[in-house]
Design a protein around this motif. Structure first.
Motif, PDB file in Angstrom:
ATOM      1  N   ILE A 111      15.375  71.745-133.230  1.00 40.69           N
ATOM      2  CA  ILE A 111      15.885  70.372-133.324  1.00 40.69           C
ATOM      3  C   ILE A 111      14.751  69.386-133.086  1.00 40.69           C
ATOM      4  O   ILE A 111      14.627  68.388-133.808  1.00 40.69           O
ATOM      5  CB  ILE A 111      17.042  70.151-132.329  1.00 40.69           C
ATOM      6  CG1 ILE A 111      18.251  71.001-132.728  1.00 40.69           C
ATOM      7  CG2 ILE A 111      17.419  68.666-132.271  1.00 40.69           C
ATOM      8  CD1 ILE A 111      19.360  71.026-131.681  1.00 40.69           C
ATOM      9  N   GLN A 128      16.995  64.920-137.776  1.00 44.23           N
ATOM     10  CA  GLN A 128      18.268  65.191-137.114  1.00 44.23           C
ATOM     11  C   GLN A 128      18.578  64.193-136.008  1.00 44.23           C
ATOM     12  O   GLN A 128      19.737  64.000-135.668  1.00 44.23           O
ATOM     13  CB  GLN A 128      18.256  66.589-136.476  1.00 44.23           C
ATOM     14  CG  GLN A 128      18.376  67.732-137.424  1.00 44.23           C
ATOM     15  CD  GLN A 128      18.577  69.013-136.642  1.00 44.23           C
ATOM     16  OE1 GLN A 128      19.528  69.152-135.880  1.00 44.23           O
ATOM     17  NE2 GLN A 128      17.679  69.965-136.833  1.00 44.23           N
ATOM     18  N   TRP A 129      17.537  63.601-135.420  1.00 48.51           N
ATOM     19  CA  TRP A 129      17.792  62.809-134.216  1.00 48.51           C
ATOM     20  C   TRP A 129      17.143  61.429-134.166  1.00 48.51           C
ATOM     21  O   TRP A 129      17.681  60.534-133.505  1.00 48.51           O
ATOM     22  CB  TRP A 129      17.381  63.611-132.976  1.00 48.51           C
ATOM     23  CG  TRP A 129      15.954  64.082-132.981  1.00 48.51           C
ATOM     24  CD1 TRP A 129      15.500  65.288-133.429  1.00 48.51           C
ATOM     25  CD2 TRP A 129      14.798  63.371-132.524  1.00 48.51           C
ATOM     26  NE1 TRP A 129      14.142  65.370-133.282  1.00 48.51           N
ATOM     27  CE2 TRP A 129      13.683  64.205-132.718  1.00 48.51           C
ATOM     28  CE3 TRP A 129      14.602  62.106-131.961  1.00 48.51           C
ATOM     29  CZ2 TRP A 129      12.394  63.830-132.383  1.00 48.51           C
ATOM     30  CZ3 TRP A 129      13.313  61.718-131.622  1.00 48.51           C
ATOM     31  CH2 TRP A 129      12.226  62.579-131.830  1.00 48.51           C
ATOM     32  N   LEU A 168      19.178  58.216-134.609  1.00 51.07           N
ATOM     33  CA  LEU A 168      20.278  58.022-133.665  1.00 51.07           C
ATOM     34  C   LEU A 168      19.846  57.351-132.365  1.00 51.07           C
ATOM     35  O   LEU A 168      20.683  56.782-131.654  1.00 51.07           O
ATOM     36  CB  LEU A 168      20.917  59.373-133.322  1.00 51.07           C
ATOM     37  CG  LEU A 168      21.535  60.136-134.489  1.00 51.07           C
ATOM     38  CD1 LEU A 168      21.892  61.547-134.061  1.00 51.07           C
ATOM     39  CD2 LEU A 168      22.752  59.391-135.010  1.00 51.07           C
ATOM     40  N   TYR A 201      22.735  57.929-124.054  1.00 54.01           N
ATOM     41  CA  TYR A 201      22.870  59.350-124.405  1.00 54.01           C
ATOM     42  C   TYR A 201      23.854  59.502-125.549  1.00 54.01           C
ATOM     43  O   TYR A 201      24.728  58.664-125.768  1.00 54.01           O
ATOM     44  CB  TYR A 201      23.304  60.190-123.196  1.00 54.01           C
ATOM     45  CG  TYR A 201      24.531  59.671-122.498  1.00 54.01           C
ATOM     46  CD1 TYR A 201      25.795  60.107-122.858  1.00 54.01           C
ATOM     47  CD2 TYR A 201      24.417  58.745-121.464  1.00 54.01           C
ATOM     48  CE1 TYR A 201      26.919  59.630-122.227  1.00 54.01           C
ATOM     49  CE2 TYR A 201      25.542  58.263-120.818  1.00 54.01           C
ATOM     50  CZ  TYR A 201      26.791  58.704-121.201  1.00 54.01           C
ATOM     51  OH  TYR A 201      27.900  58.227-120.577  1.00 54.01           O
ATOM     52  N   HIS A 202      23.679  60.581-126.282  1.00 51.05           N
ATOM     53  CA  HIS A 202      24.506  60.869-127.452  1.00 51.05           C
ATOM     54  C   HIS A 202      24.634  62.384-127.576  1.00 51.05           C
ATOM     55  O   HIS A 202      23.637  63.105-127.571  1.00 51.05           O
ATOM     56  CB  HIS A 202      23.827  60.292-128.703  1.00 51.05           C
ATOM     57  CG  HIS A 202      24.492  60.683-129.991  1.00 51.05           C
ATOM     58  ND1 HIS A 202      25.668  60.113-130.426  1.00 51.05           N
ATOM     59  CD2 HIS A 202      24.132  61.594-130.928  1.00 51.05           C
ATOM     60  CE1 HIS A 202      26.003  60.654-131.589  1.00 51.05           C
ATOM     61  NE2 HIS A 202      25.096  61.559-131.907  1.00 51.05           N
ATOM     62  N   ARG A 203      25.883  62.870-127.684  1.00 49.18           N
ATOM     63  CA  ARG A 203      26.059  64.312-127.897  1.00 49.18           C
ATOM     64  C   ARG A 203      25.739  64.592-129.353  1.00 49.18           C
ATOM     65  O   ARG A 203      26.402  64.126-130.267  1.00 49.18           O
ATOM     66  CB  ARG A 203      27.465  64.765-127.546  1.00 49.18           C
ATOM     67  CG  ARG A 203      27.568  66.293-127.614  1.00 49.18           C
ATOM     68  CD  ARG A 203      28.780  66.849-126.960  1.00 49.18           C
ATOM     69  NE  ARG A 203      29.982  66.223-127.484  1.00 49.18           N
ATOM     70  CZ  ARG A 203      31.179  66.345-126.946  1.00 49.18           C
ATOM     71  NH1 ARG A 203      31.349  67.047-125.855  1.00 49.18           N
ATOM     72  NH2 ARG A 203      32.223  65.762-127.487  1.00 49.18           N
ATOM     73  N   LEU A 204      24.683  65.351-129.570  1.00 51.01           N
ATOM     74  CA  LEU A 204      24.156  65.620-130.900  1.00 51.01           C
ATOM     75  C   LEU A 204      24.869  66.776-131.585  1.00 51.01           C
ATOM     76  O   LEU A 204      25.071  66.768-132.795  1.00 51.01           O
ATOM     77  CB  LEU A 204      22.655  65.916-130.778  1.00 51.01           C
ATOM     78  CG  LEU A 204      21.825  66.008-132.022  1.00 51.01           C
ATOM     79  CD1 LEU A 204      21.849  64.690-132.788  1.00 51.01           C
ATOM     80  CD2 LEU A 204      20.388  66.376-131.656  1.00 51.01           C
ATOM     81  N   ARG A 205      25.246  67.775-130.808  1.00 50.48           N
ATOM     82  CA  ARG A 205      25.828  68.983-131.398  1.00 50.48           C
ATOM     83  C   ARG A 205      26.597  69.750-130.332  1.00 50.48           C
ATOM     84  O   ARG A 205      26.257  69.707-129.160  1.00 50.48           O
ATOM     85  CB  ARG A 205      24.688  69.864-131.928  1.00 50.48           C
ATOM     86  CG  ARG A 205      25.135  71.127-132.593  1.00 50.48           C
ATOM     87  CD  ARG A 205      23.977  72.032-132.958  1.00 50.48           C
ATOM     88  NE  ARG A 205      23.080  71.401-133.912  1.00 50.48           N
ATOM     89  CZ  ARG A 205      22.012  71.994-134.414  1.00 50.48           C
ATOM     90  NH1 ARG A 205      21.705  73.228-134.047  1.00 50.48           N
ATOM     91  NH2 ARG A 205      21.234  71.375-135.274  1.00 50.48           N
ATOM     92  N   TRP A 218      22.488  67.369-126.149  1.00 45.61           N
ATOM     93  CA  TRP A 218      22.517  65.932-125.884  1.00 45.61           C
ATOM     94  C   TRP A 218      21.147  65.323-126.160  1.00 45.61           C
ATOM     95  O   TRP A 218      20.111  65.915-125.852  1.00 45.61           O
ATOM     96  CB  TRP A 218      22.882  65.664-124.424  1.00 45.61           C
ATOM     97  CG  TRP A 218      24.306  65.984-124.115  1.00 45.61           C
ATOM     98  CD1 TRP A 218      24.822  67.209-123.761  1.00 45.61           C
ATOM     99  CD2 TRP A 218      25.403  65.080-124.136  1.00 45.61           C
ATOM    100  NE1 TRP A 218      26.170  67.106-123.562  1.00 45.61           N
ATOM    101  CE2 TRP A 218      26.558  65.811-123.778  1.00 45.61           C
ATOM    102  CE3 TRP A 218      25.529  63.722-124.413  1.00 45.61           C
ATOM    103  CZ2 TRP A 218      27.818  65.222-123.697  1.00 45.61           C
ATOM    104  CZ3 TRP A 218      26.784  63.140-124.322  1.00 45.61           C
ATOM    105  CH2 TRP A 218      27.909  63.882-123.968  1.00 45.61           C
ATOM    106  N   LEU A 219      21.153  64.110-126.672  1.00 46.70           N
ATOM    107  CA  LEU A 219      19.963  63.310-126.918  1.00 46.70           C
ATOM    108  C   LEU A 219      20.002  62.149-125.926  1.00 46.70           C
ATOM    109  O   LEU A 219      21.041  61.481-125.812  1.00 46.70           O
ATOM    110  CB  LEU A 219      20.010  62.808-128.358  1.00 46.70           C
ATOM    111  CG  LEU A 219      18.827  62.057-128.922  1.00 46.70           C
ATOM    112  CD1 LEU A 219      17.586  62.948-128.954  1.00 46.70           C
ATOM    113  CD2 LEU A 219      19.161  61.563-130.329  1.00 46.70           C
ATOM    114  N   LEU A 260      15.774  65.848-125.206  1.00 43.13           N
ATOM    115  CA  LEU A 260      16.855  66.658-125.747  1.00 43.13           C
ATOM    116  C   LEU A 260      17.277  67.629-124.648  1.00 43.13           C
ATOM    117  O   LEU A 260      16.422  68.238-123.997  1.00 43.13           O
ATOM    118  CB  LEU A 260      16.356  67.427-126.969  1.00 43.13           C
ATOM    119  CG  LEU A 260      17.385  68.272-127.698  1.00 43.13           C
ATOM    120  CD1 LEU A 260      18.225  67.371-128.593  1.00 43.13           C
ATOM    121  CD2 LEU A 260      16.704  69.339-128.530  1.00 43.13           C
TER     122      LEU A 260
END
Length: 164
Positions: free
Chosen positions: A40, A46-47, A50, A60-64, A72-73, A139
């Protein structure tokens, strides 16, 4: 033994790249989670689009998500930190994508530049802070998914449970 090593018996898997396995769609081992984080990290598409920066709180952002894990990002502006905490029953992989973060534990402090990874087991107490002058992005892979983040008064004190 190397006193800087958090995995005193098995050693640090990140120091032996030939043991890392290529990422699978649904990782199940520590080395596969490390491989997932590395794949990743290597794919900025991918990130990167975002990422947001928030001066008032860590973003924060739940990526997958996958069977039993979450990715999490997080972004960190200068001065932002997590506070001393552990991850309850979750193990994890922390990967710095951009910038530099500082990790503090009862064993000491280490700077984590872009590309650095840390692997931790349940109960591992640390504090992550952006002590630099530039923003940072990280990440985080948690297995099982993060359900608790007990906060600590300091990296070696008793936990105070906090439900995430």
């Amino acid at each position: 033994m190397n006193s800087d090593n958090d995995l005193q018996i098995a050693g640090d898997i990140l120091e032996v790249p030939h043991l890392l396995q290529p990422p699978r769609e649904h990782p199940a081992t520590v080395s596969e989670f490390v491989g997932l984080a590395r794949s990743i990290a290597a794919d900025r598409g991918q990130w990167a689009h975002l990422v947001r920066y928030d001066a008032t709180t860590r973003w924060y952002h739940r990526l997958r998500t996958g069977p039993g894990y979450e990715v999490w990002l997080l972004s960190w502006v200068p001065g932002q930190g997590s506070g001393p905490h552990d991850h309850g029953p979750s193990s994890g992989v922390l990967t710095v994508l951009e910038g530099t973060l500082t990790e503090r534990t009862e064993r000491g402090t280490r700077a984590l530049a872009a590309g650095a990874q840390r692997v931790f087991a349940p109960g591992y107490v640390h504090e992550v802070v952006n002590d630099a002058l530039e923003p940072a992005v990280s990440l985080h892979v948690y297995h099982p998914g993060l359900t608790q983040m007990p906060m600590h008064a300091s990296p070696h004190c008793e936990a105070r449970p906090v439900v995430v």
